[in-house]
Design a protein around this motif. Structure first.
Motif, short mmCIF file in Angstrom:
data_model
loop_
_atom_site.label_atom_id
_atom_site.label_comp_id
_atom_site.label_asym_id
_atom_site.label_seq_id
_atom_site.Cartn_x
_atom_site.Cartn_y
_atom_site.Cartn_z
N ASP A 103 0.83 -1.20 0.00
CA ASP A 103 0.00 0.00 0.00
C ASP A 103 0.87 1.26 0.00
OD1 ASP A 103 0.60 0.85 2.80
OD2 ASP A 103 -0.54 -0.94 3.35
N ASP A 104 0.20 2.41 -0.16
CA ASP A 104 0.93 3.68 -0.28
C ASP A 104 1.79 3.98 0.94
OD1 ASP A 104 -0.15 4.16 -2.76
OD2 ASP A 104 -1.52 5.75 -2.12
N VAL A 105 1.22 3.81 2.13
CA VAL A 105 1.96 4.15 3.35
C VAL A 105 3.19 3.27 3.49
CG1 VAL A 105 1.87 4.26 5.87
CG2 VAL A 105 -0.08 5.05 4.52
N THR A 106 3.04 1.99 3.20
CA THR A 106 4.18 1.08 3.29
C THR A 106 5.24 1.43 2.25
OG1 THR A 106 2.78 -0.71 4.14
CG2 THR A 106 4.90 -1.34 3.16
N ALA A 107 4.81 1.74 1.03
CA ALA A 107 5.78 2.12 -0.01
C ALA A 107 6.58 3.35 0.41
CB ALA A 107 5.05 2.38 -1.32
N LEU A 108 5.89 4.36 0.94
CA LEU A 108 6.59 5.57 1.40
C LEU A 108 7.47 5.27 2.59
CD1 LEU A 108 3.75 8.22 1.01
CD2 LEU A 108 5.92 8.18 -0.24
N SER A 109 7.06 4.35 3.45
CA SER A 109 7.88 3.99 4.62
C SER A 109 9.21 3.38 4.20
CB SER A 109 7.14 3.00 5.51
OG SER A 109 5.99 3.57 6.07
N MET A 110 9.22 2.69 3.06
CA MET A 110 10.43 2.00 2.63
C MET A 110 11.41 2.92 1.91
SD MET A 110 10.08 -0.92 3.90
CE MET A 110 8.72 -0.82 5.08
N VAL A 111 10.93 3.93 1.17
CA VAL A 111 11.82 4.65 0.26
C VAL A 111 12.79 5.58 0.98
CG1 VAL A 111 10.37 6.66 -0.26
CG2 VAL A 111 11.89 5.74 -2.02
N VAL A 112 12.43 6.14 2.11
CA VAL A 112 13.38 6.93 2.90
C VAL A 112 13.72 6.22 4.19
CG1 VAL A 112 13.72 9.06 4.22
CG2 VAL A 112 12.81 9.18 1.92
N GLN A 113 12.71 5.97 5.03
CA GLN A 113 13.00 5.36 6.33
C GLN A 113 13.54 3.94 6.21
OE1 GLN A 113 10.18 7.22 5.89
NE2 GLN A 113 10.20 8.74 7.53
N GLY A 114 12.92 3.13 5.34
CA GLY A 114 13.40 1.76 5.18
C GLY A 114 14.79 1.70 4.60
N ALA A 115 15.02 2.46 3.52
CA ALA A 115 16.36 2.47 2.91
C ALA A 115 17.40 3.01 3.87
CB ALA A 115 16.33 3.29 1.62
N THR A 116 17.02 4.02 4.66
CA THR A 116 17.95 4.57 5.65
C THR A 116 18.31 3.52 6.69
OG1 THR A 116 17.19 6.85 5.34
CG2 THR A 116 18.23 6.32 7.44
N ALA A 117 17.32 2.83 7.23
CA ALA A 117 17.59 1.79 8.23
C ALA A 117 18.46 0.69 7.64
CB ALA A 117 16.27 1.22 8.75
N TRP A 118 18.16 0.29 6.42
CA TRP A 118 18.95 -0.76 5.74
C TRP A 118 20.40 -0.33 5.61
CZ3 TRP A 118 22.05 -1.86 1.64
CH2 TRP A 118 22.05 -3.15 1.11
N ALA A 139 10.37 4.57 18.01
CA ALA A 139 8.99 4.60 17.55
C ALA A 139 8.80 5.46 16.32
CB ALA A 139 8.07 5.09 18.68
N GLY A 140 9.88 6.07 15.82
CA GLY A 140 9.79 6.92 14.65
C GLY A 140 9.84 6.13 13.36
N GLY A 141 9.87 6.84 12.23
CA GLY A 141 9.83 6.18 10.94
C GLY A 141 11.00 5.25 10.70
N VAL A 142 12.23 5.74 10.88
CA VAL A 142 13.42 4.89 10.72
C VAL A 142 13.49 3.88 11.86
CG1 VAL A 142 15.94 4.86 10.64
CG2 VAL A 142 14.70 6.66 9.45
N GLY A 143 13.22 4.33 13.08
CA GLY A 143 13.38 3.47 14.24
C GLY A 143 12.52 2.22 14.19
N THR A 144 11.25 2.37 13.79
CA THR A 144 10.36 1.21 13.76
C THR A 144 10.85 0.14 12.78
OG1 THR A 144 8.95 2.39 12.18
CG2 THR A 144 8.28 2.44 14.49
N ILE A 145 11.45 0.57 11.69
CA ILE A 145 11.97 -0.39 10.71
C ILE A 145 13.32 -0.93 11.17
CG2 ILE A 145 12.73 -0.69 8.33
CD1 ILE A 145 10.62 1.38 7.54
#
Length: 318
Positions: A103-118, A139-145
């Motif tokens: 979904d949209d929220v998950t896609a957006l979660s991955m492109v900055v926060q997810g890639a940053t965590a990775w 509990a933030g965007g990067v932190g949760t991932i």
């Protein structure tokens, strides 16, 4: 089109809804009909011109969008802003096809926060199996991932920091072994206590100021702190090389745009792996709230006050 524009730098009050001409894509660019735009803490720095890249006025803020371009559904990073709008032009090199089922929220979660965590765990901190990982702002965007990835990639213990009981409970739900109060006056002692008296191996830090200083002091020999933001808006103390030598520790900085200069399409590899984990049910985004364009000032107030958790998004249709 409806958009948010800044004509003077400052706080949330400078974000103004306007009507602008549709942007036009040039060579190597895509025009995206935006279904959702991502809201990031970095956007608050962009609005006051305290970001790593200096901004020019007038400015449509926003660094990430998800939507359609022709028959493709993509999530993409913008180039210097433009995301807070109904249409956005993005470089084709920073656009990623979104798999069905994401979904949209998950896609957006991955492109900055997810890639940053990775990148923080794989490239900056070089996480090894069995190591203790501290995730600040868990509990933030990067932190949760980052909490989820660290556990999945074999961390021996994940210590989360967060400012409220609800945020700490979320971090534990996502897989953290211990969750501690991020407002602790002595973070060095707090982290060591959470690790049964031992020093820690990896710290992911976006806070700055005293938290960074005290986290560096908590590192074990060959420990690494990966620094990717400064939410406190306070600079850490300078670290003399001798202070790193005395415990064989390392401090690394990480800014996502630099990852696109690496050989081997590293960000594309990260996004592919993140989407695979999502589709397999092994990684989930944490929705943090949705705002209309008319609510963008409140969104920035929530970001700046650290009231939010997970991924915040902007709906340009309302």
């Amino acid at each position: 089109m409806r958009a948010i524009q800044i004509t003077e730098f400052g706080g949330p009050e400078v974000l103004t809804e306007v009507d602008l001409p549709d942007p036009v894509a040039g060579p190597g660019e895509l025009l995206v009909d935006v279904s959702r735009a991502g809201l990031n803490y970095a956007d608050t720095h962009q609005a006051e011109n305290s970001y790593l890249a200096k901004q020019e006025l007038p400015l449509v803020p926003g660094g990430e969008v998800v939507g359609t371009t022709g028959d493709r559904r993509v999530v993409a990073l913008t180039s210097g802003g433009g995301g807070y709008a109904q249409k956005a032009v993005v470089p084709e090199a920073t656009a990623f096809d979104v798999p069905d089922g994401v979904d949209d929220v998950t896609a957006l979660s991955m492109v900055v926060q997810g890639a940053t965590a990775w990148l923080l765990l794989r490239r900056s901190a070089h996480l090894e199996e069995g190591e203790t990982v501290v995730v600040h702002a868990a509990a933030g965007g990067v932190g949760t991932i980052a909490v989820q990835l660290a556990k999945r990639w074999g961390a021996g213990r994940v210590i989360a920091t967060a400012s409220s009981e609800d945020k700490r409970a979320l971090a534990l739900e996502l897989g953290a072994d211990v969750a501690v109060d991020s407002t602790s006056p002595d973070m060095t002692a707090t982290l060591r206590e959470a690790n049964d008296g031992r020093r820690v191996d990896v710290v992911l830090d976006m806070t700055g100021g005293a938290v960074t200083d005290q986290s560096v002091a908590a590192l074990a020999p060959f420990g690494r702190l990966a620094f990717y933001g400064m939410a406190s808006r306070e600079q850490p103390s300078p670290i003399p090389p001798g202070k790193l030598l005395v415990r064989s520790t390392a401090v690394a900085g990480m800014w996502l745009p630099h990852a696109f200069t690496l050989p081997g399409r590293v960000v594309h590899r990260a996004m592919g792996e993140l989407f695979d984990l999502v589709l397999a049910g092994d990684l989930r985004a944490v929705p943090g709230g949705e705002y209309g364009l008319s609510e963008v000032r409140r969104a920035h107030e929530d970001l700046r006050s650290r009231r939010s958790t997970g991924k915040l998004v902007l709906d340009p249709s309302r």
